[in-house]
Design a protein around this motif. Structure first.
Motif, PDB file in Angstrom:
ATOM      1  N   GLN A   1       7.880  61.703   6.148  1.00  0.00           N
ATOM      2  CA  GLN A   1       7.389  60.337   5.944  1.00  0.00           C
ATOM      3  C   GLN A   1       7.735  59.871   4.538  1.00  0.00           C
ATOM      4  OE1 GLN A   1       6.074  58.806   8.475  1.00  0.00           O
ATOM      5  NE2 GLN A   1       5.711  60.579   9.814  1.00  0.00           N
ATOM      6  N   GLU A   2       7.860  58.549   4.392  1.00  0.00           N
ATOM      7  CA  GLU A   2       8.132  58.003   3.062  1.00  0.00           C
ATOM      8  C   GLU A   2       6.951  57.181   2.565  1.00  0.00           C
ATOM      9  OE1 GLU A   2      11.734  55.759   2.904  1.00  0.00           O
ATOM     10  OE2 GLU A   2      12.941  57.585   2.749  1.00  0.00           O
ATOM     11  N   LEU A   3       6.683  57.314   1.292  1.00  0.00           N
ATOM     12  CA  LEU A   3       5.667  56.503   0.617  1.00  0.00           C
ATOM     13  C   LEU A   3       6.396  55.658  -0.426  1.00  0.00           C
ATOM     14  CD1 LEU A   3       3.265  59.488  -0.095  1.00  0.00           C
ATOM     15  CD2 LEU A   3       2.839  57.669   1.573  1.00  0.00           C
ATOM     16  N   HIS A   4       6.079  54.369  -0.479  1.00  0.00           N
ATOM     17  CA  HIS A   4       6.764  53.492  -1.441  1.00  0.00           C
ATOM     18  C   HIS A   4       5.750  52.804  -2.353  1.00  0.00           C
ATOM     19  CE1 HIS A   4      10.297  54.017   1.015  1.00  0.00           C
ATOM     20  NE2 HIS A   4       9.710  53.460   2.065  1.00  0.00           N
ATOM     21  N   TRP A   5       6.145  52.646  -3.596  1.00  0.00           N
ATOM     22  CA  TRP A   5       5.359  51.862  -4.555  1.00  0.00           C
ATOM     23  C   TRP A   5       6.154  50.602  -4.866  1.00  0.00           C
ATOM     24  CZ3 TRP A   5       5.020  56.953  -3.898  1.00  0.00           C
ATOM     25  CH2 TRP A   5       3.780  57.581  -4.052  1.00  0.00           C
ATOM     26  N   PHE A   6       5.585  49.446  -4.495  1.00  0.00           N
ATOM     27  CA  PHE A   6       6.284  48.170  -4.695  1.00  0.00           C
ATOM     28  C   PHE A   6       5.697  47.415  -5.893  1.00  0.00           C
ATOM     29  CE2 PHE A   6       6.947  49.013  -0.150  1.00  0.00           C
ATOM     30  CZ  PHE A   6       8.297  48.750  -0.014  1.00  0.00           C
ATOM     31  N   ASP A   7       6.568  46.656  -6.516  1.00  0.00           N
ATOM     32  CA  ASP A   7       6.189  45.787  -7.618  1.00  0.00           C
ATOM     33  C   ASP A   7       5.225  44.700  -7.119  1.00  0.00           C
ATOM     34  OD1 ASP A   7       6.447  45.137 -10.205  1.00  0.00           O
ATOM     35  OD2 ASP A   7       8.402  44.146 -10.027  1.00  0.00           O
ATOM     36  N   LEU A   8       4.358  44.231  -7.999  1.00  0.00           N
ATOM     37  CA  LEU A   8       3.469  43.122  -7.631  1.00  0.00           C
ATOM     38  C   LEU A   8       3.869  41.872  -8.397  1.00  0.00           C
ATOM     39  CD1 LEU A   8       0.053  44.957  -7.543  1.00  0.00           C
ATOM     40  CD2 LEU A   8       1.084  43.697  -5.638  1.00  0.00           C
ATOM     41  N   GLU A   9       3.771  40.717  -7.730  1.00  0.00           N
ATOM     42  CA  GLU A   9       4.093  39.466  -8.413  1.00  0.00           C
ATOM     43  C   GLU A   9       2.794  38.739  -8.734  1.00  0.00           C
ATOM     44  OE1 GLU A   9       6.713  37.731  -5.520  1.00  0.00           O
ATOM     45  OE2 GLU A   9       8.333  39.119  -6.032  1.00  0.00           O
ATOM     46  N   GLY A  10       2.664  38.223  -9.934  1.00  0.00           N
ATOM     47  CA  GLY A  10       1.436  37.527 -10.330  1.00  0.00           C
ATOM     48  C   GLY A  10       0.398  38.505 -10.854  1.00  0.00           C
ATOM     49  N   PRO A  11      -0.838  37.999 -11.085  1.00  0.00           N
ATOM     50  CA  PRO A  11      -1.861  38.835 -11.728  1.00  0.00           C
ATOM     51  C   PRO A  11      -2.202  40.077 -10.893  1.00  0.00           C
ATOM     52  CG  PRO A  11      -2.607  36.558 -11.469  1.00  0.00           C
ATOM     53  CD  PRO A  11      -1.294  36.657 -10.777  1.00  0.00           C
ATOM     54  N   ILE A  12      -2.165  41.215 -11.548  1.00  0.00           N
ATOM     55  CA  ILE A  12      -2.410  42.474 -10.849  1.00  0.00           C
ATOM     56  C   ILE A  12      -3.894  42.641 -10.460  1.00  0.00           C
ATOM     57  CG2 ILE A  12      -2.678  43.777 -13.005  1.00  0.00           C
ATOM     58  CD1 ILE A  12      -1.456  46.138 -11.567  1.00  0.00           C
ATOM     59  N   ALA A  13      -4.772  41.923 -11.172  1.00  0.00           N
ATOM     60  CA  ALA A  13      -6.218  42.096 -10.953  1.00  0.00           C
ATOM     61  C   ALA A  13      -6.598  41.895  -9.478  1.00  0.00           C
ATOM     62  CB  ALA A  13      -6.992  41.118 -11.828  1.00  0.00           C
ATOM     63  N   ASP A  14      -5.870  41.018  -8.779  1.00  0.00           N
ATOM     64  CA  ASP A  14      -6.197  40.758  -7.366  1.00  0.00           C
ATOM     65  C   ASP A  14      -5.947  41.966  -6.479  1.00  0.00           C
ATOM     66  OD1 ASP A  14      -6.748  38.202  -8.112  1.00  0.00           O
ATOM     67  OD2 ASP A  14      -4.795  37.396  -7.506  1.00  0.00           O
ATOM     68  N   PHE A  15      -5.215  42.946  -7.015  1.00  0.00           N
ATOM     69  CA  PHE A  15      -4.869  44.118  -6.204  1.00  0.00           C
ATOM     70  C   PHE A  15      -5.511  45.396  -6.740  1.00  0.00           C
ATOM     71  CE2 PHE A  15      -1.772  40.981  -5.088  1.00  0.00           C
ATOM     72  CZ  PHE A  15      -1.559  41.206  -3.732  1.00  0.00           C
ATOM     73  N   GLU A  16      -6.380  45.263  -7.703  1.00  0.00           N
ATOM     74  CA  GLU A  16      -7.003  46.460  -8.264  1.00  0.00           C
ATOM     75  C   GLU A  16      -8.260  46.833  -7.473  1.00  0.00           C
ATOM     76  OE1 GLU A  16      -5.467  46.635 -12.834  1.00  0.00           O
ATOM     77  OE2 GLU A  16      -7.179  45.328 -12.431  1.00  0.00           O
ATOM     78  N   PRO A  17      -8.703  48.107  -7.597  1.00  0.00           N
ATOM     79  CA  PRO A  17      -9.919  48.521  -6.882  1.00  0.00           C
ATOM     80  C   PRO A  17     -11.070  47.567  -7.231  1.00  0.00           C
ATOM     81  CG  PRO A  17      -8.854  50.423  -7.913  1.00  0.00           C
ATOM     82  CD  PRO A  17      -8.111  49.205  -8.394  1.00  0.00           C
ATOM     83  N   GLY A  18     -11.852  47.257  -6.229  1.00  0.00           N
ATOM     84  CA  GLY A  18     -12.927  46.288  -6.433  1.00  0.00           C
ATOM     85  C   GLY A  18     -12.542  44.945  -5.836  1.00  0.00           C
ATOM     86  N   ARG A  19     -11.272  44.552  -5.986  1.00  0.00           N
ATOM     87  CA  ARG A  19     -10.810  43.275  -5.418  1.00  0.00           C
ATOM     88  C   ARG A  19      -9.962  43.507  -4.176  1.00  0.00           C
ATOM     89  NH1 ARG A  19     -10.417  39.683  -9.982  1.00  0.00           N
ATOM     90  NH2 ARG A  19      -9.148  38.157  -8.907  1.00  0.00           N
ATOM     91  N   PHE A  20      -9.379  44.693  -4.071  1.00  0.00           N
ATOM     92  CA  PHE A  20      -8.430  44.954  -2.982  1.00  0.00           C
ATOM     93  C   PHE A  20      -8.837  46.263  -2.299  1.00  0.00           C
ATOM     94  CE2 PHE A  20      -4.179  46.186  -1.294  1.00  0.00           C
ATOM     95  CZ  PHE A  20      -3.878  45.012  -0.617  1.00  0.00           C
ATOM     96  N   PRO A  21      -8.947  46.254  -0.971  1.00  0.00           N
ATOM     97  CA  PRO A  21      -9.393  47.464  -0.266  1.00  0.00           C
ATOM     98  C   PRO A  21      -8.216  48.374   0.094  1.00  0.00           C
ATOM     99  CG  PRO A  21      -9.100  45.679   1.296  1.00  0.00           C
ATOM    100  CD  PRO A  21      -8.688  45.132  -0.053  1.00  0.00           C
ATOM    101  N   ILE A  22      -8.514  49.582   0.509  1.00  0.00           N
ATOM    102  CA  ILE A  22      -7.482  50.317   1.245  1.00  0.00           C
ATOM    103  C   ILE A  22      -7.349  49.576   2.579  1.00  0.00           C
ATOM    104  CG2 ILE A  22      -7.910  52.567   0.153  1.00  0.00           C
ATOM    105  CD1 ILE A  22      -8.971  52.229   3.717  1.00  0.00           C
ATOM    106  N   PHE A  23      -6.163  49.592   3.172  1.00  0.00           N
ATOM    107  CA  PHE A  23      -6.017  48.851   4.427  1.00  0.00           C
ATOM    108  C   PHE A  23      -5.095  49.579   5.395  1.00  0.00           C
ATOM    109  CE2 PHE A  23      -1.691  47.227   4.267  1.00  0.00           C
ATOM    110  CZ  PHE A  23      -1.372  47.312   2.925  1.00  0.00           C
ATOM    111  N   ILE A  24      -5.323  49.326   6.669  1.00  0.00           N
ATOM    112  CA  ILE A  24      -4.422  49.743   7.753  1.00  0.00           C
ATOM    113  C   ILE A  24      -4.209  48.481   8.577  1.00  0.00           C
ATOM    114  CG2 ILE A  24      -4.153  51.184   9.818  1.00  0.00           C
ATOM    115  CD1 ILE A  24      -6.146  53.169   8.509  1.00  0.00           C
ATOM    116  N   TRP A  25      -2.972  48.135   8.853  1.00  0.00           N
ATOM    117  CA  TRP A  25      -2.687  46.877   9.548  1.00  0.00           C
ATOM    118  C   TRP A  25      -1.763  47.158  10.727  1.00  0.00           C
ATOM    119  CZ3 TRP A  25      -1.200  41.837   6.463  1.00  0.00           C
ATOM    120  CH2 TRP A  25      -1.203  40.756   7.340  1.00  0.00           C
TER     121      TRP A  25
END
Ligand code: FAD
Length: 389
Positions: free
Chosen positions: A230-254
């Motif tokens: 399996q592959e795991l990827h780390w992608f760049d974020l555009e805009g303020p990172i705070a929206d994706f930090e713990p507390g604002r962004f959950p772990i997710f399965i979609w």
């Protein structure tokens, strides 16, 4: 030189083995842990920074007691060591009637809700409007539905393994790293473990070798365990990172509609430069643990097909990729049982892409089985027999 003797030898010190060796040492057993590499390492199934943990287990509600007990153990270890292992961020699972991929088992989304209800796990069911309001980072379709579990989160994998090995040594365990086990033989008076350095004796052994299981079981049984890279990827974020930090962004399965795949991901935990880890699952070609990684990265394709239109602020630049091994059984369940040919050897294969969250409690149950002959949590759903009867 006389052979060194132990009460129990744990072979393989990844997620499962490090938990087992810790619990056995804590219980006062004279225990040796052996690994062919130096755990935590990046050659097996337990690397890549983080693993999702959630209490309502869509893969089988019988697993909830394991993850609950594991959370308690992780918290105990955190108190003991001062190292952060478990971060609660909340977990969001998104699915819809037209999802063409499932997560490990059919009806994963429905099973998750049923497991939450059966175990009294706090959760909220969200429609598309509620998901958009709560988590505007996701661009969901009108017919998407969400399950939100406030107590879900992620585990930091290397610290989990390292802390348990360190505590095991504190309790007197011996740890042999960069030592490959080449044979395990049971005789009337115990177990003999051969390595590329020496030979040991023990009363019991635990075989927790992850994707290397085919090296230690009969060729007739080995096909039950298929290995997928399996592959795991780390992608760049555009805009303020705070929206994706713990507390604002959950772990997710979609589980997406039409795409034939699900994706899962984590909050950004390493600042602006670390990006966000998102992955999918691939079952197109089996491999072996020792095969070289010849696969080309699917990051660009994954971003284009699964991420760009759905989590728009995740940029297409892939900052990092790691590969990791799944060991998958026919029903995506675990096998924790006596070895088919050696009744003093406990065989552990707890992966199928979802084992880490349960590993601390599995280690405790294995230790109880060695010490008391039985475990407090029920290991009977994990027998080989379900595949042979
Ligand atoms: C990409 C990916 C994503 C995942 N995501 C999640 C998730 O979000 N949540 C979750 O709960 N689970 C997840 N999982 C599953 C979880 O990581 C696995 O269930 C778990 O790591 C399995 O641990 P293990 O101890 O069986 O294997 P490993 O950690 O691989 O340990 C096996 C050990 O055995 C050693 N070994 C092998 N052969 C020998 C030998 N001959 N002699 C001595 N030592 C030997 C190896 O060196 C290794 O250290 C994921 C797995 C992967 C690969």
């Amino acid at each position: 030189m006389p052979l060194r003797e132990f009460d129990t030898i744990v072979i393989g010190l990844g997620a499962m083995g490090s938990a087992a060796v810790y619990q056995l040492a804590k219980a006062g057993k004279h225990v040796l842990g052996i690994d062919r590499f130096s755990p935590p390492h990046d050659r097996g199934s337990s690397h890549g920074d983080t693993r999702i943990t959630r209490l309502a287990i869509g893969e089988g509600r019988h697993l909830t007691p394991f993850v609950r007990r594991s959370h308690d153990i992780w918290r105990e270890i955190e108190r003991e060591t001062g190292v952060e292992l478990l971060t609660v961020t909340g977990g969001l699972i998104i699915s819809n009637p037209f999802a063409t991929a499932h997560t490990h088992v059919p009806q994963f989304f429905e099973n998750t809700i049923a497991a939450a209800n059966a175990h009294g796990i706090p959760h909220e069911l969200l429609d598309a409007t509620a998901i958009r309001r709560r988590f505007p980072q996701f661009r969901v379709h009108d017919n998407d539905a969400g399950y939100f579990e406030p107590q879900a989160g992620f585990l930091r994998v290397d610290p989990c393994i390292r802390s348990q090995l360190q505590l095991a040594q504190k309790f007197g365990a011996e740890i042999a790293t960069n030592e490959k086990t080449t044979g395990v033989v049971q005789s009337a008076d115990g177990i003999t473990v051969e390595t590329d350095r020496t030979t040991y004796r023990a009363r019991h052994a635990i075989l927790s070798v992850g994707a290397w299981v085919p090296d230690f079981i009969d060729r007739k049984v080995a096909p039950l365990f298929r290995i997928f890279r399996q592959e795991l990827h780390w992608f760049d974020l555009e805009g303020p990172i705070a929206d994706f930090e713990p507390g604002r962004f959950p772990i997710f399965i979609w589980e997406m509609q039409g795409a034939g795949k699900a994706i899962y991901g984590f909050p950004a935990i390493d600042g602006a430069r670390g990006g966000i880890k998102i992955a999918s699952e691939r079952y197109d070609a089996t491999t072996t643990a020792d095969s070289p990684n010849s696969k080309t990265s699917d990051a660009a394709e994954m971003h284009r097909n699964l991420i760009a239109g759905n989590i728009p602020r995740v940029g297409s630049r892939c900052l990092r990729t790691e590969t990791c091994l799944y060991t998958v059984t026919p029903d995506a369940g675990f096998v924790i049982d006596r070895h088919p040919d050696m009744d003093k050897v406990i065989f552990v294969s707890a992966c199928s892409g979802h084992g880490f969250k349960h590993s601390a409690a599995i280690g405790e149950a294995l230790a109880q089985r060695v010490v008391d002959g039985n475990s407090r949590l029920d290991l009977s759903p994990f027998g080989f027999r379900r595949f042979t009867h």
